[in-house]
Design an enzyme around this catalytic site. Structure first.
Site, mmCIF file in Angstrom:
data_model
loop_
_atom_site.group_PDB
_atom_site.id
_atom_site.type_symbol
_atom_site.label_atom_id
_atom_site.label_comp_id
_atom_site.label_asym_id
_atom_site.label_seq_id
_atom_site.Cartn_x
_atom_site.Cartn_y
_atom_site.Cartn_z
ATOM 1 N N ARG A 35 0.844 -1.197 0.000
ATOM 2 C CA ARG A 35 0.000 0.000 0.000
ATOM 3 C C ARG A 35 0.876 1.243 0.000
ATOM 4 O O ARG A 35 1.774 1.379 0.824
ATOM 5 C CB ARG A 35 -0.907 0.009 1.239
ATOM 6 C CG ARG A 35 -1.656 1.311 1.496
ATOM 7 C CD ARG A 35 -2.525 1.179 2.740
ATOM 8 N NE ARG A 35 -3.168 2.423 3.141
ATOM 9 C CZ ARG A 35 -2.807 3.144 4.208
ATOM 10 N NH1 ARG A 35 -1.782 2.746 4.968
ATOM 11 N NH2 ARG A 35 -3.445 4.252 4.521
ATOM 12 N N ARG A 76 -9.907 20.720 8.126
ATOM 13 C CA ARG A 76 -9.129 21.203 9.265
ATOM 14 C C ARG A 76 -9.556 22.611 9.655
ATOM 15 O O ARG A 76 -10.008 23.394 8.814
ATOM 16 C CB ARG A 76 -7.629 21.219 8.927
ATOM 17 C CG ARG A 76 -7.067 19.849 8.553
ATOM 18 C CD ARG A 76 -5.565 19.915 8.330
ATOM 19 N NE ARG A 76 -5.045 18.627 7.886
ATOM 20 C CZ ARG A 76 -4.761 17.600 8.688
ATOM 21 N NH1 ARG A 76 -4.952 17.736 9.996
ATOM 22 N NH2 ARG A 76 -4.294 16.472 8.218
ATOM 23 N N LYS A 217 -13.174 2.686 1.234
ATOM 24 C CA LYS A 217 -12.848 2.642 2.660
ATOM 25 C C LYS A 217 -14.091 3.048 3.453
ATOM 26 O O LYS A 217 -14.610 4.155 3.271
ATOM 27 C CB LYS A 217 -11.672 3.569 2.963
ATOM 28 C CG LYS A 217 -10.378 3.137 2.288
ATOM 29 C CD LYS A 217 -9.311 4.199 2.376
ATOM 30 C CE LYS A 217 -8.826 4.441 3.782
ATOM 31 N NZ LYS A 217 -7.712 5.427 3.808
ATOM 32 N N THR A 275 -6.091 -0.981 10.322
ATOM 33 C CA THR A 275 -5.820 0.011 11.364
ATOM 34 C C THR A 275 -5.539 -0.587 12.732
ATOM 35 O O THR A 275 -6.361 -1.302 13.293
ATOM 36 C CB THR A 275 -6.951 1.055 11.509
ATOM 37 O OG1 THR A 275 -7.470 1.411 10.230
ATOM 38 C CG2 THR A 275 -6.416 2.306 12.188
#
Length: 471
Positions: A35, A76, A217, A275
């Protein structure tokens, strides 16, 4: 080289693992797919890494898959006059469209799509949930919030919106440029981040035009709610537990992981669990017992692949992390309870000839204790159908197309071999027997079962199975 496990390992490349010699060590330790995280790689570095992976592929003589993980929109807050502010639970704090530096009462939010979409009652999670806000007023220019949990905020921290669906696609300008570059460089899979709805896949599919397969995802509540629709348009799914655990209650993540894994298995589409699987191995040579159990759970669920992130990308023990994950998977698959658990989760076949052939091939192979199921596949569809059955015997996927073999390197149980097209049916069977013998899946006198589409070279026409003896 033959793996002694069926689940695949997806290893992330980073500063600790970017050299060709290290990539070869990771492959030998058990990595099946690499990846490249486009959040941390520019186009030149990506092309360099792909070149090194392809050099390793040539050296080991096995197809290796490459996945480019597209960053997705990064939301953000702006900057603060002092760089950081301390807040108190219960106080009012505002996010607005003023570009003035922030203070203890407000901060700039450079995302008009958030300002126009958040409604009173919606949650805003800052810095991976370390600060939790709840909107009380919103007018399109500012969002007045109450601090629910957490006491600090600083420059450029990320914003998560578990209750808000944003009216923007999943691809930013950076993502489009990254996607074009990754496709031009010949990656096999593209992972799309922060998918909210099935429409988010449309643009990526249009750009990809079949040059790479698309992995969605699943890391937002909105994606979980529309999982079936998203899966219909995806070639594979990833359970991205990091962001999923930020935007949803942590205690809900294990159940969601099972839901996604089983839904993907029913659909016959690859599913990756990702993860923090061996997180402590970033700094330690051995994992915790809880991490071992976490990896084992994903293997027991029948996930196609399990993923290492920082453990292989930036950790102190990348090779050890891969080899540890491989050993855990091998031990789980040898456990006497493993076949029963896998069988209990198996779905009924679709009412198609190809699914019926794949079901019959598994049942015959297991009943007669054959050495392998050998499947001829040009597009990869026949290999996916064989893997959907989760047979106890190995699957050898033969394809004349290198890209197909690389893509199937992510798929449960498939040992991929690139082989020229067979001239006819007899040649097909002889070739299958020879390769099964050469790849150490059977010896003289053993039997295999061969599935293919007849007439040959007709994609999606799996309609033949045959038992053959290895001479």
């Amino acid at each position: 080289m033959r793996r002694s496990r069926k689940v695949k390992i997806l290893a992330t490349i980073g500063p600790a693992s970017s050299e060709e010699a290290m990539l070869k060590k990771l492959f030998e330790a058990g990595a099946d797919v690499f990846r490249i995280n486009m959040s941390h790689a520019d186009h030149d570095l990506m092309r360099t890494l792909i070149g090194r992976i392809r050099a390793v592929e040539a050296a080991v003589g096995r197809p290796i898959g490459i996945l480019a993980d597209i960053q997705g929109p990064k939301l953000r807050v702006g900057k603060f006059a002092n760089g950081k502010e301390t807040l108190t639970v219960g106080q009012t704090f505002t996010l607005d469209d003023s570009q003035e530096p922030g203070d203890a009462t407000r901060v700039y939010l450079p995302h008009p799509e958030i300002l126009s979409s958040v409604e009173p009652g919606h949650r805003l999670l800052i810095d991976d949930g370390k600060l939790a806000l709840k909107a009380v007023k919103a007018d399109g220019h500012s969002i007045e919030c109450i601090v629910v949990a957490g006491t600090s905020i600083s420059d450029k921290k990320g914003v998560s919106l578990p209750d808000t669906e944003l009216p923007v696609g999943a691809l930013t300008e950076k993502d489009r440029a990254d996607l074009d570059a990754a496709l031009a460089a010949g990656v096999d899979w593209v992972a799309l981040s922060f998918i909210q709805r099935p429409e988010d896949l449309a643009e990526a599919r249009k750009i990809a035009r079949g040059r790479a397969l698309i992995m969605s995802k699943i890391e937002k509540p909105q994606a979980v709610a529309r999982l079936a629709e998203i899966m219909d348009l995806s070639d594979a799914l990833m359970v991205a537990r990091g962001d999923l655990g930020v935007e949803m209650p942590l205690e809900a993540v294990p159940g969601i992981q099972k839901q996604i894994t089983r839904a993907a298995r029913r659909a016959g589409k690859p599913v990756v669990v990702a993860t923090q699987m061996l997180e402590s191995m970033i700094t330690a040579p051995v994992p915790t017992r809880a991490e071992v159990s976490d990896v084992a759970t994903a293997v027991f669920e029948g996930a196609d692949a399990i993923m290492l992130s920082a453990e292989s990308a930036a950790g102190a023990y990348p090779v050890e992390a891969v080899s540890t994950m491989s050993r855990i998977a091998e031990q789980v698959e040898r456990d006497p309870t493993y076949p029963d658990i896998i069988n209990a989760q198996r779905s009924a076949p679709e009412a198609t000839g190809a699914d019926a052939i794949s079901l019959a091939a598994r049942e015959i192979a297991e009943t007669l204790k054959l050495s392998a199921i050998v499947t001829y596949t040009a597009s990869g569809a026949t290999g996916l159908r064989a893997a959907r059955e989760r047979p106890q015997v190995p699957i050898i996927a033969l394809s004349p197309i290198l890209n197909t073999a690389r893509r199937l390197s992510l798929v449960w149980g498939t040992h991929c071999v690139v082989s020229p097209d067979a001239a006819d049916l007899d040649d097909m069977v002889k070739r299958a027997c020879r390769i099964a013998h050469e790849e150490n899946f059977g010896k003289e006198g053993d039997r295999i079962i061969v599935t293919a589409g007849v007439p040959l070279r007709t994609p999606g026409s799996t309609n033949m199975l045959r038992i053959a003896n290895i001479d």
